[in-house]
Enzyme design. Structure first.
Site, mmCIF file in Angstrom:
data_model
loop_
_atom_site.group_PDB
_atom_site.id
_atom_site.type_symbol
_atom_site.label_atom_id
_atom_site.label_comp_id
_atom_site.label_asym_id
_atom_site.label_seq_id
_atom_site.Cartn_x
_atom_site.Cartn_y
_atom_site.Cartn_z
ATOM 1 N N TYR A 33 0.826 -1.262 -0.034
ATOM 2 C CA TYR A 33 -0.014 0.009 0.021
ATOM 3 C C TYR A 33 0.804 1.379 -0.078
ATOM 4 C CZ TYR A 33 0.812 0.935 4.882
ATOM 5 O OH TYR A 33 1.327 1.203 6.245
ATOM 6 N N LYS A 149 6.413 -1.822 2.135
ATOM 7 C CA LYS A 149 5.000 -1.054 2.488
ATOM 8 C C LYS A 149 3.889 -2.216 2.275
ATOM 9 C CE LYS A 149 3.084 3.315 3.064
ATOM 10 N NZ LYS A 149 3.268 3.271 4.555
ATOM 11 N N GLU A 181 12.357 2.686 13.756
ATOM 12 C CA GLU A 181 11.377 3.687 13.500
ATOM 13 C C GLU A 181 10.091 3.527 14.462
ATOM 14 O OE1 GLU A 181 9.681 2.779 9.728
ATOM 15 O OE2 GLU A 181 9.782 0.776 9.707
ATOM 16 N N LEU A 205 10.916 1.396 7.093
ATOM 17 C CA LEU A 205 10.369 1.838 5.718
ATOM 18 C C LEU A 205 11.115 3.047 5.322
ATOM 19 C CD1 LEU A 205 7.870 1.435 3.841
ATOM 20 C CD2 LEU A 205 6.937 3.339 4.846
HETATM 21 N N1 PDD Z 1 2.714 5.177 7.693
HETATM 22 N N2 PDD Z 1 7.471 3.787 8.747
HETATM 23 C C1 PDD Z 1 6.242 3.166 8.920
HETATM 24 C C2 PDD Z 1 6.430 1.885 9.530
HETATM 25 C C3 PDD Z 1 5.137 3.887 8.460
HETATM 26 O O1 PDD Z 1 3.984 3.194 8.370
HETATM 27 C C4 PDD Z 1 5.328 5.085 7.737
HETATM 28 C C5 PDD Z 1 4.027 5.671 7.243
HETATM 29 C C6 PDD Z 1 6.435 5.688 7.739
HETATM 30 C C7 PDD Z 1 6.572 7.135 7.032
HETATM 31 O O2 PDD Z 1 6.595 7.047 5.820
HETATM 32 P P1 PDD Z 1 6.154 8.284 4.891
HETATM 33 O O3 PDD Z 1 7.125 9.591 5.268
HETATM 34 O O4 PDD Z 1 6.395 8.032 3.430
HETATM 35 O O5 PDD Z 1 4.698 8.548 4.998
HETATM 36 C C8 PDD Z 1 7.399 5.039 8.411
HETATM 37 C C9 PDD Z 1 1.617 5.628 6.612
HETATM 38 C C10 PDD Z 1 1.306 7.036 6.942
HETATM 39 C C11 PDD Z 1 0.394 4.800 7.230
HETATM 40 O O6 PDD Z 1 0.574 3.677 7.136
HETATM 41 O O7 PDD Z 1 -0.770 5.383 7.474
#
Ligand code: PDD
Length: 288
Positions: A33, A149, A181, A205
């Site tokens: 996703y 992801k 993270e 991620l």
């Molecule tokens: N999540 N790490 C994890 C485990 C995440 O699920 C996310 C983002 C990030 C940050 O990635 P980005 O800057 O590309 O949004 C880091 C999204 C927002 C979610 O699952 O809703």
């Protein structure tokens, strides 16, 4: 007005969008996703999000169902169909499709299931930016391919619920004594004026917001280093930030019940927050 979603080639009201129970996303969490923030009807860093989606698909061996141009078109159409929402959080999910239950890939291959939907984008309030948030730590109980992801998010769900149970905003994860993270965010720390970012690897991620923050640090001569962050460094940090597409940049001011420095968002956070908002407004908001 009901929200419009895109499902397998059609745009339709959310209530009418259904998938078969044998979808491998439902049965196995077999899919990937993206979450893309949309400001004033413009998707932020769209190509980067679509690029990461392509990598996630490749990593789990699903053929990308659309080319870049087709993805861009679907995204823009969906945004426009949901113009009644202010800023949007656009969700894309691709699963391996519908097939009798068997862990092995369907043979012959089946068409992937492609879903896009929009939700209201709720970024942190000015009060939260001002106060910062609390977080807890936990062992990183996830698998070894956190750079994908994936929609199979059970560990993240449990870790995030731990945060909710403790009435805090996020759970920061430690693996083998190092920060990886947050349960749904990337984490930065500041020590002695230097911004430290854990390196991209299979344990985190590769965040799109993480990249923006490092680009801004580079462009504005903010001292920064990409290096593993130990638990001791995390616990003695002057500042801790979390970043994500929906949280943007947010200060963590309390970790496991202990104040981070003086328990207020620090000066470097304030600078980065201002840089991030200025950059976002410059690239996203229509010129008047
Ligand atoms: N999540 N790490 C994890 C485990 C995440 O699920 C996310 C983002 C990030 C940050 O990635 P980005 O800057 O590309 O949004 C880091 C999204 C927002 C979610 O699952 O809703």
């Amino acid at each position: 007005m009901s929200d419009t979603v895109y499902l397998n080639g059609s745009f339709l009201p959310l209530e009418q969008a259904t998938i078969p129970v044998l979808d491998r996303g439902f049965i196995f969490g077999d899919g990937v996703y993206e979450v893309i923030p949309v400001y004033s009807a413009q998707p932020f860093r769209l190509d980067e999000h679509l690029g990461r989606l392509a990598l996630s698909l490749e990593a789990i061996r699903i053929h990308n169902p659309l080319d870049m141009e087709a993805w861009r078109n679907v995204v823009i159409k969906l945004i426009n169909a949901n113009r009644h929402l202010d800023d949007q959080s656009l969700y894309i999910q691709v699963t391996r499709g519908v097939a009798p239950r068997d862990q092995a890939f369907p043979n012959p291959e089946v068409a992937p299931t492609v879903l896009l939907m929009s939700m209201p984008l709720v970024t942190p309030s000015p009060a939260l930016i001002e106060s910062g948030v609390s977080a807890i730590t936990a062992l990183d109980i996830r698998w070894q391919r956190c750079n994908i992801k994936a929609i199979s998010l059970l560990a993240n769900v449990l870790l995030r619920q731990e945060a909710v149970d403790h009435d805090v905003a996020e759970t920061l994860m430690l693996r083998d004594g190092y920060l990886t993270e947050g349960s749904s965010s990337n984490i930065f720390v500041v020590k002695d004026g230097v911004l430290l970012a854990p390196p991209k690897n299979q344990h985190m991620l590769p965040g799109i917001t993480y990249d923006v923050v490092l680009e801004l640090a580079q462009a504005h001569d903010l001292p920064h280093r990409i290096a593993p962050v130990s638990e001791a460094q995390l616990r003695s940090a002057d500042e801790i930030w979390l970043t994500s597409s929906t949280k943007e940049v947010l200060a963590v001011v309390m970790l496991d019940g202990v104040a981070v420095n003086d328990g207020k968002p620090g000066p470097i956070f304030k600078r980065m927050y201002a840089l991030y908002q200025a950059f976002k407004n410059q690239v996203m908001r229509p010129k008047r």
